[in-house]
Design a protein around this motif. Structure first.
Motif, PDB file in Angstrom:
ATOM      1  N   GLN A 284       0.829  -1.212   0.000  1.00  0.00           N
ATOM      2  CA  GLN A 284       0.000   0.000   0.000  1.00  0.00           C
ATOM      3  C   GLN A 284       0.858   1.255   0.000  1.00  0.00           C
ATOM      4  N   ARG A 285       1.961   1.227   0.789  1.00  0.00           N
ATOM      5  CA  ARG A 285       2.876   2.373   0.787  1.00  0.00           C
ATOM      6  C   ARG A 285       3.541   2.537  -0.579  1.00  0.00           C
ATOM      7  N   GLN A 286       3.873   1.428  -1.205  1.00  0.00           N
ATOM      8  CA  GLN A 286       4.507   1.445  -2.517  1.00  0.00           C
ATOM      9  C   GLN A 286       3.568   2.034  -3.569  1.00  0.00           C
ATOM     10  N   ILE A 287       2.288   1.689  -3.481  1.00  0.00           N
ATOM     11  CA  ILE A 287       1.286   2.221  -4.418  1.00  0.00           C
ATOM     12  C   ILE A 287       1.213   3.746  -4.332  1.00  0.00           C
ATOM     13  N   LEU A 288       1.314   4.255  -3.101  1.00  0.00           N
ATOM     14  CA  LEU A 288       1.192   5.700  -2.899  1.00  0.00           C
ATOM     15  C   LEU A 288       2.391   6.473  -3.425  1.00  0.00           C
ATOM     16  N   THR A 289       3.465   5.806  -3.804  1.00  0.00           N
ATOM     17  CA  THR A 289       4.646   6.479  -4.352  1.00  0.00           C
ATOM     18  C   THR A 289       4.697   6.423  -5.872  1.00  0.00           C
ATOM     19  N   MET A 290       3.663   5.873  -6.481  1.00  0.00           N
ATOM     20  CA  MET A 290       3.666   5.679  -7.931  1.00  0.00           C
ATOM     21  C   MET A 290       2.473   6.395  -8.562  1.00  0.00           C
ATOM     22  N   PRO A 291       2.639   6.903  -9.796  1.00  0.00           N
ATOM     23  CA  PRO A 291       1.502   7.521 -10.491  1.00  0.00           C
ATOM     24  C   PRO A 291       0.454   6.474 -10.831  1.00  0.00           C
ATOM     25  N   SER A 292      -0.822   6.832 -10.631  1.00  0.00           N
ATOM     26  CA  SER A 292      -1.890   5.852 -10.863  1.00  0.00           C
ATOM     27  C   SER A 292      -2.159   5.642 -12.342  1.00  0.00           C
ATOM     28  N   GLY A 293      -1.910   6.688 -13.148  1.00  0.00           N
ATOM     29  CA  GLY A 293      -2.147   6.569 -14.581  1.00  0.00           C
ATOM     30  C   GLY A 293      -0.848   6.582 -15.351  1.00  0.00           C
ATOM     31  N   ALA A 294      -0.910   6.160 -16.601  1.00  0.00           N
ATOM     32  CA  ALA A 294       0.267   6.178 -17.474  1.00  0.00           C
ATOM     33  C   ALA A 294       0.491   7.603 -17.950  1.00  0.00           C
ATOM     34  N   ASP A 295       1.605   8.208 -17.541  1.00  0.00           N
ATOM     35  CA  ASP A 295       1.876   9.603 -17.872  1.00  0.00           C
ATOM     36  C   ASP A 295       1.891   9.856 -19.374  1.00  0.00           C
ATOM     37  N   MET A 296       2.391   8.936 -20.134  1.00  0.00           N
ATOM     38  CA  MET A 296       2.535   9.126 -21.569  1.00  0.00           C
ATOM     39  C   MET A 296       1.571   8.236 -22.344  1.00  0.00           C
ATOM     40  N   ASP A 297       0.333   8.204 -21.909  1.00  0.00           N
ATOM     41  CA  ASP A 297      -0.695   7.434 -22.610  1.00  0.00           C
ATOM     42  C   ASP A 297      -1.016   8.128 -23.935  1.00  0.00           C
ATOM     43  N   GLU A 298      -0.646   7.515 -25.048  1.00  0.00           N
ATOM     44  CA  GLU A 298      -0.833   8.126 -26.368  1.00  0.00           C
ATOM     45  C   GLU A 298      -2.304   8.206 -26.765  1.00  0.00           C
ATOM     46  N   ASN A 299      -3.168   7.551 -26.023  1.00  0.00           N
ATOM     47  CA  ASN A 299      -4.603   7.576 -26.324  1.00  0.00           C
ATOM     48  C   ASN A 299      -5.385   8.523 -25.408  1.00  0.00           C
ATOM     49  N   PHE A 300      -4.656   9.360 -24.653  1.00  0.00           N
ATOM     50  CA  PHE A 300      -5.326  10.325 -23.772  1.00  0.00           C
ATOM     51  C   PHE A 300      -4.679  11.697 -23.979  1.00  0.00           C
ATOM     52  N   ARG A 301      -5.465  12.686 -24.436  1.00  0.00           N
ATOM     53  CA  ARG A 301      -4.967  14.039 -24.689  1.00  0.00           C
ATOM     54  C   ARG A 301      -5.997  15.063 -24.214  1.00  0.00           C
ATOM     55  N   ARG A 302      -5.487  16.163 -23.633  1.00  0.00           N
ATOM     56  CA  ARG A 302      -6.343  17.256 -23.204  1.00  0.00           C
ATOM     57  C   ARG A 302      -5.640  18.584 -23.484  1.00  0.00           C
ATOM     58  N   LEU A 303      -6.453  19.620 -23.770  1.00  0.00           N
ATOM     59  CA  LEU A 303      -5.918  20.974 -23.949  1.00  0.00           C
ATOM     60  C   LEU A 303      -6.846  21.954 -23.240  1.00  0.00           C
ATOM     61  N   LYS A 304      -6.281  22.777 -22.371  1.00  0.00           N
ATOM     62  CA  LYS A 304      -7.044  23.799 -21.659  1.00  0.00           C
ATOM     63  C   LYS A 304      -6.476  25.174 -22.016  1.00  0.00           C
ATOM     64  N   TYR A 305      -7.359  26.194 -21.928  1.00  0.00           N
ATOM     65  CA  TYR A 305      -6.962  27.537 -22.385  1.00  0.00           C
ATOM     66  C   TYR A 305      -7.653  28.579 -21.524  1.00  0.00           C
ATOM     67  N   VAL A 306      -6.941  29.656 -21.196  1.00  0.00           N
ATOM     68  CA  VAL A 306      -7.525  30.776 -20.469  1.00  0.00           C
ATOM     69  C   VAL A 306      -6.869  32.057 -20.968  1.00  0.00           C
ATOM     70  N   ARG A 307      -7.662  33.134 -21.036  1.00  0.00           N
ATOM     71  CA  ARG A 307      -7.135  34.405 -21.556  1.00  0.00           C
ATOM     72  C   ARG A 307      -7.594  35.570 -20.696  1.00  0.00           C
ATOM     73  N   TYR A 308      -6.687  36.497 -20.464  1.00  0.00           N
ATOM     74  CA  TYR A 308      -7.045  37.775 -19.843  1.00  0.00           C
ATOM     75  C   TYR A 308      -6.442  38.872 -20.729  1.00  0.00           C
ATOM     76  N   ALA A 309      -7.323  39.663 -21.380  1.00  0.00           N
ATOM     77  CA  ALA A 309      -6.880  40.682 -22.346  1.00  0.00           C
ATOM     78  C   ALA A 309      -6.018  40.003 -23.414  1.00  0.00           C
ATOM     79  N   ASP A 310      -4.762  40.447 -23.601  1.00  0.00           N
ATOM     80  CA  ASP A 310      -3.926  39.830 -24.631  1.00  0.00           C
ATOM     81  C   ASP A 310      -2.960  38.799 -24.056  1.00  0.00           C
ATOM     82  N   ASP A 311      -3.091  38.472 -22.769  1.00  0.00           N
ATOM     83  CA  ASP A 311      -2.273  37.418 -22.152  1.00  0.00           C
ATOM     84  C   ASP A 311      -3.077  36.114 -22.120  1.00  0.00           C
ATOM     85  N   PHE A 312      -2.472  35.035 -22.573  1.00  0.00           N
ATOM     86  CA  PHE A 312      -3.173  33.753 -22.486  1.00  0.00           C
ATOM     87  C   PHE A 312      -2.198  32.636 -22.131  1.00  0.00           C
ATOM     88  N   LEU A 313      -2.760  31.573 -21.560  1.00  0.00           N
ATOM     89  CA  LEU A 313      -1.983  30.416 -21.150  1.00  0.00           C
ATOM     90  C   LEU A 313      -2.718  29.158 -21.611  1.00  0.00           C
TER      91      LEU A 313
END
Length: 600
Positions: A284-313
């Motif tokens: 159980q301790r070992q599980i808590l030190t590892m990522p639950s999902g595959a960081d580089m899953d090629e079948n999972f992609r997301r893009l988020k966007y936010v803008r204030y005036a002419d600044d955006f991230l």
């Protein structure tokens, strides 16, 4: 004439319908009530006492002036005056050009702004936060913190000279998609082409919106709304998968944990049970030190966007190569559709474990496997992958240097911060000095209060500002800092007592409200309903339309006398005493009394 609130809300009813076309908008400008609302909204701003190129200010406003302005709009002889250009300092040491329009132009611009806001507010994307009702830098940052969790890469957007490079033809064509009133569009083009005076030399404006103009922010948002919608569509196409693939190693460990839990209840041997419990806890301790999902899953992609005036991230769950392509696609869209240029040097691709910069904050994604029980008693790593808003040491240092609160010296190769007093404040009263420090501390803290490390402001910014104030008072009283602290200390507070204009003795307490992090600033998402435009209280207009001089009592044609600040009045004349008693920066007077006021 129809009620302005009713007019604006009727426009707003169709705002979210992208297929709806607005016609006959120009005739709204013939409604004198719209100008009264506009005047009520903007009259109190100190900048209205700064003269434009026509050398006129808000002072002397009257019903006749509104009627003449409406007549010039009806026959289309109205022509905006060139703005008076001045320069204000930027944080990076450079200067930003600012246009000061004539006050009559400000009135017309405010009416146009209200109309455009009614039309577009319900049409804008939620990702846009600048210059909008119920939106702010804080709503943009909180939206980022709520929606960018798990981000792997940031793309920091930087548009070269956005406000100066807005293409007029592109802007008018964007407006024409929703507005089918050429007279109204011609009026907006007049504002865009009004030009500016710099050192009394006229300069034409071939691009950009007039910085300092009331209508400029809404026009800028309408322009960049095209980009907001492009990013919304791009994010939908980029999106892939519903959930991230589970980590295979975690899956194996979880299977083993479930097996051990089942076997423990079946085994009778105490030694075996003890060994199995030890193994269970280890797994159980070992599980808590590892990522639950595959960081580089090629079948999972997301893009988020936010803008204030002419600044955006932009936040991306994907690869760096995909971020490079996103940056290239954005650059192409800006060039082809909006005639804008992205700064390739400043549009950075940053790993989410490092700090990206947005609206003065440093942004990163936390990697923290610390486990904690939730309300149901389940152990969860609730902080891992969360967005962290951070105020940097450099931001604090720069603010303190800008305020002349300290100087940076080098001692034995190390950077040392030294606080110092303000000699130019020595002529101010002690309570005024304390008040100024309080205002500066509150302003800086209020903006950075949502930072995860906001409490650190107390030991750096707050502490230096406190000792700087002591130093300033010590210089004023020609004594030591210790003598100042002994004199002002009252329990846990530092207090300066003073006598106000009414002769009452009052305390001025140095800032004692702390620097804790604030998480609830009323920035929750609002219901996506048509924006209801509510006109302000019309007390000033009611006073103006009453047609009675508030100084001599005579009923006649009246106008409004304005002052920039009540604090500038000394109460030596009758009109000053009257304004101080009313606690208003306006006084309704007849022409004779107004002439007398200016001759005093």
């Amino acid at each position: 004439m129809r009620n302005p609130e009713q007019v604006l809300n009727i426009l707003a009813e169709h705002s979210s319908d992208s297929s709806y076309k607005y016609e006959r908008l120009y005739r709204i400008l013939f409604n004198e009530q719209m100008f009264y609302v506009a005047y009520q909204r903007i009259h109190a701003k100190p900048g209205n006492m700064t003269a434009g190129t026509d050398k006129k200010t808000a002072d002397g406003m009257s019903v006749d002036k509104v009627n003449k302005l409406i007549d010039s709009l009806k026959n289309e002889t109205y022509s905006p005056k060139p703005a008076r250009r001045v320069y204000i300092p930027k944080k990076n040491g450079k200067k930003r050009p600012l246009g000061i329009p004539a006050f009559a132009d400000k009135l017309v611009q405010e009416v146009v702004r209200m109309i455009l806001e009614s039309i577009y507010e319900g049409y804008f994307e939620w990702t846009s936060h600048g210059f909008r009702p119920n939106r702010s830098c804080h709503t943009a940052l909180k939206s980022l913190q709520n929606n960018f969790n798990g981000t792997k890469w940031f793309i920091e957007g930087d548009i070269k000279g956005f406000f100066d490079n807005i293409d007029h033809n592109v802007l008018i064509e964007i407006l024409r998609e929703r507005i089918l009133d050429e007279r109204f569009l011609r009026l907006i083009r007049k504002f865009l082409n009004a030009g500016y005076l710099e050192e009394w030399q006229f300069n034409k404006t071939y691009s950009g919106t007039p910085q300092g103009g009331i209508v400029s922010p809404i026009l800028a948002n309408i322009y960049l709304d095209k980009f907001d919608k492009f990013m919304e569509e791009y994010a939908q196409k980029f999106r892939k998968g519903t959930v991230r693939r589970r980590n295979k190693d975690i899956r194996k460990l979880n299977n083993r944990v479930h097996y051990l839990k089942k076997r423990i209840s079946e085994v009778k041997d105490a030694d075996k049970i003890s060994a199995m419990i030890d193994e269970l806890r280890t797994k159980q301790r070992q599980i808590l030190t590892m990522p639950s999902g595959a960081d580089m899953d090629e079948n999972f992609r997301r893009l988020k966007y936010v803008r204030y005036a002419d600044d955006f991230l932009i936040g991306v769950i994907g690869t760096k190569e995909e971020c490079v392509k996103i940056k290239a696609d954005i650059t192409h869209f800006m060039q082809e559709k909006l005639k804008l240029e992205m700064s390739q040097e400043k549009t950075l691709i940053t790993n989410a474990q490092d700090y990206a910069k947005f609206l003065g904050y440093e942004i990163c994604v936390r990697k923290d496997y610390t486990a904690q029980k939730n309300a149901r008693g389940e152990i969860r790593r609730h902080r891992n992958g969360n967005v962290v808003l951070h105020i940097s040491r450099e931001v604090i240092k720069k603010k303190l240097i800008d305020l002349a609160a300290m100087e940076v010296v080098s001692e034995k190769g190390k950077e040392v911060w030294r606080y110092k007093g303000r000699t130019y404040l020595m002529d101010s009263e002690p309570h005024e000095i304390v008040s100024r420090y309080n205002t500066e501390i509150r302003g800086f803290y209020k903006y950075y209060s949502i930072a995860n490390n906001a409490s650190a402001l107390g030991s750096s910014f707050g502490c230096i500002m406190k000792f700087r104030m002591f130093k300033t008072l010590a210089m004023k009283w020609n004594c030591s800092v210790r003598a100042v602290t002994n004199k002002l200390r009252e329990g846990d507070n530092f207090v300066v007592w003073f006598t106000d204009k009414k002769g009452e003795r009052k305390p001025r307490v140095f800032y004692n409200e702390g620097f804790r992090r604030l998480t609830d600033l009323g920035t929750a998402k609002y219901d996506n309903l048509p924006y209801m435009f509510i006109t302000p209280s019309m007390s000033l207009i009611e006073r103006l339309l009453a047609g009675k001089c508030e100084l001599c009592g005579k009923e006649a044609k009246v106008e409004v006398h304005h002052v920039r600040k009540l604090s500038e009045l000394k109460g030596k004349t009758e009109w000053e005493r009257r304004m101080l008693k009313m606690h208003r920066k306006t006084l309704i007077v007849c022409a004779d009394c107004h002439s007398k006021i200016h001759s005093d």
